[in-house]
Design a protein around this motif. Structure first.
Motif, PDB file in Angstrom:
ATOM      1  N   ARG A 105       0.913  -1.088   0.069  1.00  0.00           N
ATOM      2  CA  ARG A 105      -0.024   0.096   0.096  1.00  0.00           C
ATOM      3  C   ARG A 105       0.929   1.412   0.004  1.00  0.00           C
ATOM      4  O   ARG A 105       0.597   2.176  -0.697  1.00  0.00           O
ATOM      5  CB  ARG A 105      -0.893   0.032   1.161  1.00  0.00           C
ATOM      6  N   ASP A 106       1.865   1.320   0.934  1.00  0.00           N
ATOM      7  CA  ASP A 106       3.007   2.344   0.802  1.00  0.00           C
ATOM      8  C   ASP A 106       3.531   2.653  -0.541  1.00  0.00           C
ATOM      9  O   ASP A 106       3.473   3.865  -1.084  1.00  0.00           O
ATOM     10  CB  ASP A 106       4.023   2.026   1.678  1.00  0.00           C
ATOM     11  N   ARG A 107       3.933   1.701  -1.360  1.00  0.00           N
ATOM     12  CA  ARG A 107       4.535   1.744  -2.620  1.00  0.00           C
ATOM     13  C   ARG A 107       3.499   2.183  -3.560  1.00  0.00           C
ATOM     14  O   ARG A 107       3.648   3.074  -4.506  1.00  0.00           O
ATOM     15  CB  ARG A 107       5.229   0.241  -2.888  1.00  0.00           C
ATOM     16  N   MET A 108       2.350   1.594  -3.751  1.00  0.00           N
ATOM     17  CA  MET A 108       1.415   2.033  -4.466  1.00  0.00           C
ATOM     18  C   MET A 108       0.848   3.308  -4.481  1.00  0.00           C
ATOM     19  O   MET A 108       0.891   4.287  -5.162  1.00  0.00           O
ATOM     20  CB  MET A 108       0.074   1.283  -4.372  1.00  0.00           C
ATOM     21  N   PHE A 109       0.824   3.952  -3.163  1.00  0.00           N
ATOM     22  CA  PHE A 109       0.589   5.355  -2.825  1.00  0.00           C
ATOM     23  C   PHE A 109       1.610   6.180  -3.441  1.00  0.00           C
ATOM     24  O   PHE A 109       1.472   7.346  -3.864  1.00  0.00           O
ATOM     25  CB  PHE A 109       0.049   5.680  -1.674  1.00  0.00           C
ATOM     26  N   ALA A 110       2.921   5.759  -3.103  1.00  0.00           N
ATOM     27  CA  ALA A 110       4.032   6.605  -3.419  1.00  0.00           C
ATOM     28  C   ALA A 110       4.006   6.752  -5.008  1.00  0.00           C
ATOM     29  O   ALA A 110       4.275   7.649  -5.580  1.00  0.00           O
ATOM     30  CB  ALA A 110       5.314   6.110  -2.869  1.00  0.00           C
ATOM     31  N   LEU A 111       3.764   5.777  -5.812  1.00  0.00           N
ATOM     32  CA  LEU A 111       3.824   5.632  -7.147  1.00  0.00           C
ATOM     33  C   LEU A 111       2.557   6.600  -7.580  1.00  0.00           C
ATOM     34  O   LEU A 111       2.947   7.424  -8.736  1.00  0.00           O
ATOM     35  CB  LEU A 111       3.601   4.456  -7.851  1.00  0.00           C
ATOM     36  N   TYR A 112       1.363   6.364  -7.117  1.00  0.00           N
ATOM     37  CA  TYR A 112       0.422   7.246  -7.535  1.00  0.00           C
ATOM     38  C   TYR A 112       0.318   8.655  -7.365  1.00  0.00           C
ATOM     39  O   TYR A 112       0.245   9.516  -8.241  1.00  0.00           O
ATOM     40  CB  TYR A 112      -0.884   6.809  -6.636  1.00  0.00           C
ATOM     41  N   GLU A 113       0.904   9.053  -6.287  1.00  0.00           N
ATOM     42  CA  GLU A 113       1.183  10.599  -5.928  1.00  0.00           C
ATOM     43  C   GLU A 113       2.078  10.932  -6.676  1.00  0.00           C
ATOM     44  O   GLU A 113       2.290  12.584  -7.223  1.00  0.00           O
ATOM     45  CB  GLU A 113       1.642  10.554  -4.519  1.00  0.00           C
ATOM     46  N   THR A 114       3.115  10.462  -7.311  1.00  0.00           N
ATOM     47  CA  THR A 114       4.079  10.952  -8.010  1.00  0.00           C
ATOM     48  C   THR A 114       3.400  11.571  -9.277  1.00  0.00           C
ATOM     49  O   THR A 114       3.852  12.695  -9.954  1.00  0.00           O
ATOM     50  CB  THR A 114       5.116   9.885  -8.531  1.00  0.00           C
ATOM     51  N   TYR A 115       2.440  10.764 -10.015  1.00  0.00           N
ATOM     52  CA  TYR A 115       1.541  11.131 -11.035  1.00  0.00           C
ATOM     53  C   TYR A 115       0.494  11.962 -11.097  1.00  0.00           C
ATOM     54  O   TYR A 115      -0.156  12.499 -11.964  1.00  0.00           O
ATOM     55  CB  TYR A 115       1.623  10.040 -11.985  1.00  0.00           C
ATOM     56  N   TYR A 116      -0.273  11.952  -9.828  1.00  0.00           N
ATOM     57  CA  TYR A 116      -1.444  12.651  -9.761  1.00  0.00           C
ATOM     58  C   TYR A 116      -1.261  13.626  -8.496  1.00  0.00           C
ATOM     59  O   TYR A 116      -0.589  13.447  -7.641  1.00  0.00           O
ATOM     60  CB  TYR A 116      -2.413  11.641  -9.226  1.00  0.00           C
ATOM     61  N   GLU A 117      -2.163  14.583  -8.580  1.00  0.00           N
ATOM     62  CA  GLU A 117      -2.240  15.775  -7.516  1.00  0.00           C
ATOM     63  C   GLU A 117      -3.597  15.698  -7.115  1.00  0.00           C
ATOM     64  O   GLU A 117      -4.502  15.218  -7.678  1.00  0.00           O
ATOM     65  CB  GLU A 117      -1.651  17.249  -8.186  1.00  0.00           C
ATOM     66  N   ALA A 118      -3.888  16.535  -6.157  1.00  0.00           N
ATOM     67  CA  ALA A 118      -5.077  16.497  -5.313  1.00  0.00           C
ATOM     68  C   ALA A 118      -5.643  15.020  -4.791  1.00  0.00           C
ATOM     69  O   ALA A 118      -6.705  14.820  -4.879  1.00  0.00           O
ATOM     70  CB  ALA A 118      -6.350  17.156  -6.329  1.00  0.00           C
ATOM     71  N   VAL A 119      -4.652  14.446  -4.491  1.00  0.00           N
ATOM     72  CA  VAL A 119      -4.693  13.183  -3.898  1.00  0.00           C
ATOM     73  C   VAL A 119      -4.113  13.137  -2.368  1.00  0.00           C
ATOM     74  O   VAL A 119      -3.221  13.929  -2.001  1.00  0.00           O
ATOM     75  CB  VAL A 119      -4.118  12.013  -4.663  1.00  0.00           C
ATOM     76  N   ASP A 120      -4.893  12.363  -1.462  1.00  0.00           N
ATOM     77  CA  ASP A 120      -4.161  12.224  -0.307  1.00  0.00           C
ATOM     78  C   ASP A 120      -4.226  10.576   0.305  1.00  0.00           C
ATOM     79  O   ASP A 120      -4.978   9.786  -0.219  1.00  0.00           O
ATOM     80  CB  ASP A 120      -4.697  13.058   0.913  1.00  0.00           C
ATOM     81  N   ARG A 121      -3.497  10.342   1.225  1.00  0.00           N
ATOM     82  CA  ARG A 121      -3.497   8.977   1.525  1.00  0.00           C
ATOM     83  C   ARG A 121      -5.015   8.257   1.822  1.00  0.00           C
ATOM     84  O   ARG A 121      -5.426   7.186   1.784  1.00  0.00           O
ATOM     85  CB  ARG A 121      -2.540   8.651   2.625  1.00  0.00           C
ATOM     86  N   ASN A 122      -5.519   9.238   2.806  1.00  0.00           N
ATOM     87  CA  ASN A 122      -6.701   8.788   3.329  1.00  0.00           C
ATOM     88  C   ASN A 122      -8.055   8.448   2.005  1.00  0.00           C
ATOM     89  O   ASN A 122      -8.603   7.228   2.170  1.00  0.00           O
ATOM     90  CB  ASN A 122      -7.535   9.687   4.144  1.00  0.00           C
ATOM     91  N   GLY A 123      -7.978   9.219   1.140  1.00  0.00           N
ATOM     92  CA  GLY A 123      -8.712   8.904  -0.125  1.00  0.00           C
ATOM     93  C   GLY A 123      -8.227   8.026  -0.858  1.00  0.00           C
ATOM     94  O   GLY A 123      -9.175   7.224  -1.390  1.00  0.00           O
ATOM     95  N   PHE A 124      -7.037   7.627  -1.006  1.00  0.00           N
ATOM     96  CA  PHE A 124      -6.667   6.523  -1.567  1.00  0.00           C
ATOM     97  C   PHE A 124      -6.922   5.243  -1.103  1.00  0.00           C
ATOM     98  O   PHE A 124      -7.532   4.526  -1.724  1.00  0.00           O
ATOM     99  CB  PHE A 124      -5.233   6.865  -1.814  1.00  0.00           C
ATOM    100  N   GLU A 125      -6.794   5.278   0.271  1.00  0.00           N
ATOM    101  CA  GLU A 125      -7.232   3.968   1.151  1.00  0.00           C
ATOM    102  C   GLU A 125      -8.719   3.758   1.134  1.00  0.00           C
ATOM    103  O   GLU A 125      -9.036   2.711   0.970  1.00  0.00           O
ATOM    104  CB  GLU A 125      -6.814   4.177   2.596  1.00  0.00           C
TER     105      GLU A 125
END
Length: 326
Positions: A105-125
């Motif tokens: 989950r940590d790695r997935m969010f780190a990758l996702y956040e690299t390419y997308y903005e207006a995102v946060d960990r809570n919303g991702f989860e």
């Protein structure tokens, strides 16, 4: 859980003839049946033809392995070694969300956040918790791409169909042009269709031209149609699903889902739709259909997962999942 994509697949999950078709689609064999790997020169000639076909449709399917080969690594020993290294290091799995580790989950969010903005960990989860599974692409242990999805039923009049909804999806930019994530996605879709035992539709809401271009490049009929001749039946199904999921956020007149404040969108340096639209008609269509993509507005789309509706690049991987259900 079944191995996908470029890694060696378990024998129970694949037939050799199906895999041969799939490998041809990414240039790893020449399709002649003359051994697991054709000569580098032969593949280079084939891949040059494939690149021309891909450019006509607006999508480049060349893998980095094939790219390096037809840029000069023609020595058979070096070529086979480079392919073997790539096969050993890259693999994919279709993983239930409940089986994801905290580090995944940590790695997935780190990758996702690299390419997308207006995102946060809570919303991702929260988004991840709704999904059934995720197609994960790894190089060695590092996650370099993933696509989350769920499958749900939907009543349309007196009929019930199922739809596969794609959630958060990202692939490391160094691998753009590789078909690895798409192959895993189509295989997962085939397995999902085998499970539901009836009609299955792909229902994505799309905020980028690259994802939109999957529709004209891999499907025959879909909405919104490039030529403006939307199928009334497909549009009804799309509108019904979108209204059920998004209520007043969805406008059936435009096909757009507008949440107001962005729920996540591509960072501007990765979006490049205006530049691409100049030379690519599918990107140009997407820009006309969703001119507000830059603030997180999404275009609701629909296509049926069916052998008769799939073009050859997606059909082989879909058939693997459909026939083997893994």
């Amino acid at each position: 859980m079944c191995g996908l994509v470029i890694a060696g697949l378990p024998a129970s999950c694949i037939r050799r003839d199906v895999m041969a078709v799939a490998l041809v689609s990414v240039g790893l064999t020449d399709g002649t049946g003359g051994g697991e790997f054709a000569s580098c020169r032969r593949r280079a000639r084939w891949h040059n033809r494939f690149d021309k076909d891909s450019e006509k449709s607006g999508l480049n399917f060349s893998s980095s392995v094939s790219y390096s080969m037809h840029r000069g690594l023609y020595g058979r020993q070096d070529c086979v070694r480079s392919i073997a290294d790539e096969i050993d290091s890259i693999h994919g799995v279709d993983t239930p969300v409940t089986d994801l580790s905290p580090s995944d989950r940590d790695r997935m969010f780190a990758l996702y956040e690299t390419y997308y903005e207006a995102v946060d960990r809570n919303g991702f989860e929260r988004d991840l918790a709704e999904k059934d599974a995720v197609v994960i692409i790894r190089r060695d242990r590092e996650i370099i791409g993933f696509s989350t999805y769920l499958v749900r039923p939907q009543t349309i009049g007196e009929d019930t169909v199922h739809y596969l909804f794609s959630g958060d999806t990202v692939l490391h930019s160094a691998r753009w042009g590789d078909p690895m994530l798409l192959r895993g996605f189509f295989r997962a879709a085939g397995a999902a269709k085998a499970r539901v035992g009836g009609r299955l539709f792909w229902f994505p809401i799309i905020g980028g031209h690259r994802t939109f271009r999957i529709l004209p490049n891999f499907f025959r009929d879909f909405v919104p149609a490039i030529d403006g001749q939307d199928s009334a039946r497909l549009q009804l199904i799309r509108d019904t699903i979108a209204a059920a999921r998004y209520g007043d956020y969805f406008d059936p007149a435009t096909g757009l889902v507008d949440f107001g404040p962005s729920q996540g969108h591509l960072r501007q340096q990765w979006a490049d739709v205006e530049q691409t639209a100049v030379r690519n008609r599918f990107a140009a269509f997407f820009l006309r259909a969703n001119p507000f993509y830059f603030r997180g507005v999404e275009l609701a789309c629909l296509a049926e997962f069916d052998a008769s509706n799939l073009k050859r690049y997606g059909a082989a991987s879909f058939a693997e999942g459909l026939n083997h259900g893994c």
